[in-house]
Design an enzyme around this catalytic site. Structure first.
Site, PDB file in Angstrom:
ATOM      1  N   GLU A 194       2.568 -12.778  93.485  1.00 37.08           N
ATOM      2  CA  GLU A 194       1.414 -13.311  92.759  1.00 37.08           C
ATOM      3  C   GLU A 194       1.111 -14.756  93.108  1.00 37.08           C
ATOM      4  O   GLU A 194       0.023 -15.266  92.791  1.00 37.08           O
ATOM      5  CB  GLU A 194       1.635 -13.171  91.251  1.00 37.08           C
ATOM      6  CG  GLU A 194       2.669 -14.119  90.647  1.00 37.08           C
ATOM      7  CD  GLU A 194       4.106 -13.640  90.764  1.00 37.08           C
ATOM      8  OE1 GLU A 194       4.971 -14.177  90.023  1.00 37.08           O
ATOM      9  OE2 GLU A 194       4.373 -12.742  91.582  1.00 37.08           O
TER      10      GLU A 194
ATOM     11  N   GLY B 178      11.542 -13.867  85.220  1.00 39.98           N
ATOM     12  CA  GLY B 178      12.040 -14.477  83.993  1.00 39.98           C
ATOM     13  C   GLY B 178      13.068 -15.536  84.321  1.00 39.98           C
ATOM     14  O   GLY B 178      13.630 -15.549  85.424  1.00 39.98           O
TER      15      GLY B 178
ATOM     16  N   LYS C  80     -10.943 -17.094  81.256  1.00 33.68           N
ATOM     17  CA  LYS C  80     -12.162 -17.901  81.254  1.00 33.68           C
ATOM     18  C   LYS C  80     -13.057 -17.617  82.456  1.00 33.68           C
ATOM     19  O   LYS C  80     -14.288 -17.540  82.318  1.00 33.68           O
ATOM     20  CB  LYS C  80     -11.779 -19.392  81.237  1.00 33.68           C
ATOM     21  CG  LYS C  80     -12.931 -20.326  80.922  1.00 33.68           C
ATOM     22  CD  LYS C  80     -13.199 -20.322  79.435  1.00 33.68           C
ATOM     23  CE  LYS C  80     -14.163 -21.411  79.028  1.00 33.68           C
ATOM     24  NZ  LYS C  80     -14.210 -21.586  77.571  1.00 33.68           N
TER      25      LYS C  80
ATOM     26  N   SER D  62     -21.186 -21.790  68.569  1.00 37.99           N
ATOM     27  CA  SER D  62     -20.972 -23.231  68.719  1.00 37.99           C
ATOM     28  C   SER D  62     -21.784 -23.805  69.859  1.00 37.99           C
ATOM     29  O   SER D  62     -21.962 -25.023  69.953  1.00 37.99           O
ATOM     30  CB  SER D  62     -19.489 -23.503  68.986  1.00 37.99           C
ATOM     31  OG  SER D  62     -19.118 -23.034  70.282  1.00 37.99           O
ATOM     32  N   GLY D  63     -22.267 -22.944  70.769  1.00 31.51           N
ATOM     33  CA  GLY D  63     -22.971 -23.410  71.947  1.00 31.51           C
ATOM     34  C   GLY D  63     -22.069 -23.554  73.143  1.00 31.51           C
ATOM     35  O   GLY D  63     -22.524 -23.829  74.261  1.00 31.51           O
ATOM     36  N   GLY D  64     -20.754 -23.354  72.943  1.00 30.51           N
ATOM     37  CA  GLY D  64     -19.811 -23.370  74.047  1.00 30.51           C
ATOM     38  C   GLY D  64     -19.913 -22.096  74.865  1.00 30.51           C
ATOM     39  O   GLY D  64     -20.608 -21.146  74.505  1.00 30.51           O
ATOM     40  N   VAL D  65     -19.207 -22.060  75.987  1.00 25.82           N
ATOM     41  CA  VAL D  65     -19.268 -20.922  76.896  1.00 25.82           C
ATOM     42  C   VAL D  65     -18.870 -19.627  76.194  1.00 25.82           C
ATOM     43  O   VAL D  65     -19.573 -18.612  76.264  1.00 25.82           O
ATOM     44  CB  VAL D  65     -18.349 -21.152  78.117  1.00 25.82           C
ATOM     45  CG1 VAL D  65     -18.397 -19.941  79.055  1.00 25.82           C
ATOM     46  CG2 VAL D  65     -18.736 -22.415  78.857  1.00 25.82           C
ATOM     47  N   ASP D  66     -17.746 -19.655  75.477  1.00 25.78           N
ATOM     48  CA  ASP D  66     -17.192 -18.422  74.918  1.00 25.78           C
ATOM     49  C   ASP D  66     -18.091 -17.816  73.851  1.00 25.78           C
ATOM     50  O   ASP D  66     -18.425 -16.625  73.902  1.00 25.78           O
ATOM     51  CB  ASP D  66     -15.796 -18.698  74.342  1.00 25.78           C
ATOM     52  CG  ASP D  66     -14.871 -19.367  75.341  1.00 25.78           C
ATOM     53  OD1 ASP D  66     -15.112 -19.202  76.545  1.00 25.78           O
ATOM     54  OD2 ASP D  66     -13.938 -20.066  74.918  1.00 25.78           O
ATOM     55  N   SER D  67     -18.496 -18.621  72.866  1.00 24.35           N
ATOM     56  CA  SER D  67     -19.328 -18.073  71.800  1.00 24.35           C
ATOM     57  C   SER D  67     -20.709 -17.694  72.326  1.00 24.35           C
ATOM     58  O   SER D  67     -21.325 -16.731  71.849  1.00 24.35           O
ATOM     59  CB  SER D  67     -19.445 -19.059  70.636  1.00 24.35           C
ATOM     60  OG  SER D  67     -20.181 -20.208  70.993  1.00 24.35           O
TER      61      SER D  67
END
Length: 522
Positions: free
Chosen positions: A183, A67, A378, A235-240
């Site tokens: 990390e 932090g 992603k 939508s045709g995008g990767v996520d949907s």
């Protein structure tokens, strides 16, 4: 507001869970990703989480993040001390290391010397977190204060010239602290440190695999939907696309995909979506032409947050109207990702922008949400898509925002501006593909500010828009660096856009990284 009955499904079931308590660290998301790279599920939670809330989540381990503040600051972030008495293994990193020390009776002092960047650390005890590691190693530091005296029961296991307690551990209580950042890839053995904590100390099982995610998600969706019907906003995008394929695997014909052409898409995108999902995947697909409706609602609106909320609400209203004609259609599938949730603002995370499918949702919608990807970054979504058998041209398609070109036109939206940007965007992607760079770039696109400047074409004066070209590299969209496109590629883009797209008379290239900028302009 509607319930989210299948939110974060992948984190349930047989996956062990590690909580990352966020104290405002720039690296909190990176810690979570590194834990997942060790095939253990991680969840970022706010700093004011209570012991009771921790118990309810049943974690096998807890990581206290870094932090920006000092533990000596007047309003320094603290922790519910009962968390440390739960018997759950704890690893403190940077600020978390110092907080662990002060909370348990150790001393954190201002050394007078800061450490920012690489440092050489000496391991005094090659046991525990440092088992099998070299005595001297490079680590990444970012701190002003340092632990000078560890709490009772802790053993100092490593040090640097400016951090006498660079690492400490209490094996009996399963508590560990490191001043450095394991990390960060600049720490030579950072992933080894995390994996030892996860696998050896916490006993976490490395079952967070893509096949496991799919199996758990399919079971959760089936349980939630039952014999009902789910509508998927496609939508045709990767996520949907991945969300649709995952839910289709779970409930088959009970899924109805709805493609809404809001007039804010790229060139011929609607045709591609319909050909892929109706013809190739044989899914139930309903297409809705809603261009006039969306553009009417957006007329005269220039504020990006207002744009997103209008688009989010209008999408929901269209879905509701479609669902009204389908018996049992009370579930809505969305391709919401973990970064969408984080950037839309949580109790402890600042709102960067309201994603149309998170902060842009209306309060009074009638659907129950199915969000099978909500816990995923992603890169994890792409891997799940490959596991499901989606073609590469969908899985590795560059991201495109749900609000479409509405958030790539800086100012109010008109059909003329949409046509100009669509034509320019085609050229940007064509030239990047021609150069063989498409797969190396996370995202490349054009931005149209609604300002005009003077130019000269054909010995005449022009007064037209500029095009801003944006291209970035990234792993997960949480951070990004501007892509070093070759000059010849930028030159080809500029020449073609200015010569082929009426309404644009100059091209500029955005060389900002995220942070401080975002990937999209709005």
């Amino acid at each position: 507001m509607a319930a989210s009955v299948a939110t974060g499904q992948a984190s349930h079931g047989d996956f062990d869970r590690v909580l990352v308590i966020d104290f405002g660290a720039q690296y909190a998301q990176l810690i979570a990703r590194r834990v997942r790279e060790a095939r253990v599920f991680s969840e970022i939670v706010p700093r004011d989480i209570t012991a009771r809330e921790v118990v309810a989540k049943a974690p096998v381990g807890i990581i206290l993040s870094g932090g920006p503040a000092s533990v000596h600051a007047e309003n320094a972030y603290g922790i519910d001390e009962e968390i440390l008495d739960l018997g759950v293994p704890v690893l403190g990193i940077c600020y978390g290391h110092q907080l662990l020390a002060t909370t348990l009776g150790g001393t954190v002092a201002a050394t007078g010397t800061s450490e920012f960047g690489p440092a050489t650390m000496t391991v005094s005890e090659a046991v525990g977190l440092f088992s099998g590691q070299p005595e001297r190693q490079q680590v990444w530091m970012s701190h002003n204060d340092a632990v000078s005296i560890p709490p009772a029961g802790f053993v100092v296991t490593a040090s640097t010239p400016d951090a006498p307690v660079a690492a400490m551990e209490n094996v009996e209580r399963k508590m560990y602290g490191v001043q450095f950042h394991p990390e960060v890839k600049h720490t030579d053995h950072g992933q080894d440190v995390l994996e030892h904590f996860l696998w050896k100390v916490c006993g976490a099982r490395p079952t967070w695999t893509h096949a496991g995610i799919i199996e758990q998600s399919v079971d959760a969706v089936r349980s939630s939907v039952g014999d009902g019907v789910a509508i998927c906003g496609l939508s045709g995008g990767v996520d949907s696309s991945v969300a649709a394929a995952l839910v289709h695997k779970a409930i088959g014909e009970q899924l109805v995909c709805v493609f809404v052409d809001h007039g804010l898409m790229r060139h011929r995108e609607g045709e591609q979506v319909e050909a892929t999902f109706r013809d190739h995947f044989k899914m139930n697909l309903i297409s809705v032409d809603a261009e006039d409706r969306f553009l009417g609602a957006l007329k005269g609106v220039s504020d990006p947050e207002e744009k997103r909320k209008i688009i989010g609400e209008t999408f929901i209203r269209v879905f509701e109207e479609v669902a009204a004609g389908i018996d049992g259609a009370r579930y809505l599938v969305q391709g919401t990702l973990y970064p969408d949730v984080i950037e839309s603002g949580t109790k402890d995370a600042a709102k960067i922008k309201s994603h149309h499918n998170v902060g842009g949702l209306p309060e009074d919608m009638d659907f129950e949400l199915i969000e099978p990807l909500r816990d995923l970054f992603k890169d994890e979504v792409r891997a799940v898509g490959e596991e499901l058998g989606l073609p590469n041209e969908i899985v590795w398609r560059q991201p495109f925002p749900g609000p479409g070109l509405a958030v790539r036109i800086i100012g109010d939206i008109t059909r003329e501006r949409l046509d100009i940007l669509r034509a320019a965007d085609v050229i940007v992607l064509e030239e990047i593909r021609k150069a063989g760079l498409y797969d190396e770039i996370w995202q490349a696109f054009g931005v149209l500010p609604t300002i005009k400047s003077v130019g000269v074409q054909g010995d005449g004066r022009t007064y037209a828009y500029p095009l801003i070209v944006r291209a970035v590299t990234s792993d997960d969209a949480m951070t990004a660096d501007w892509a070093r496109l070759p000059y010849e590629v930028l030159s080809a883009i500029s020449s073609r856009v200015i010569n082929e797209v009426p309404g644009i008379n100059r091209v500029a290239y955005d060389i900002s990284s995220k942070p401080p900028a975002t990937i999209e302009w709005e």
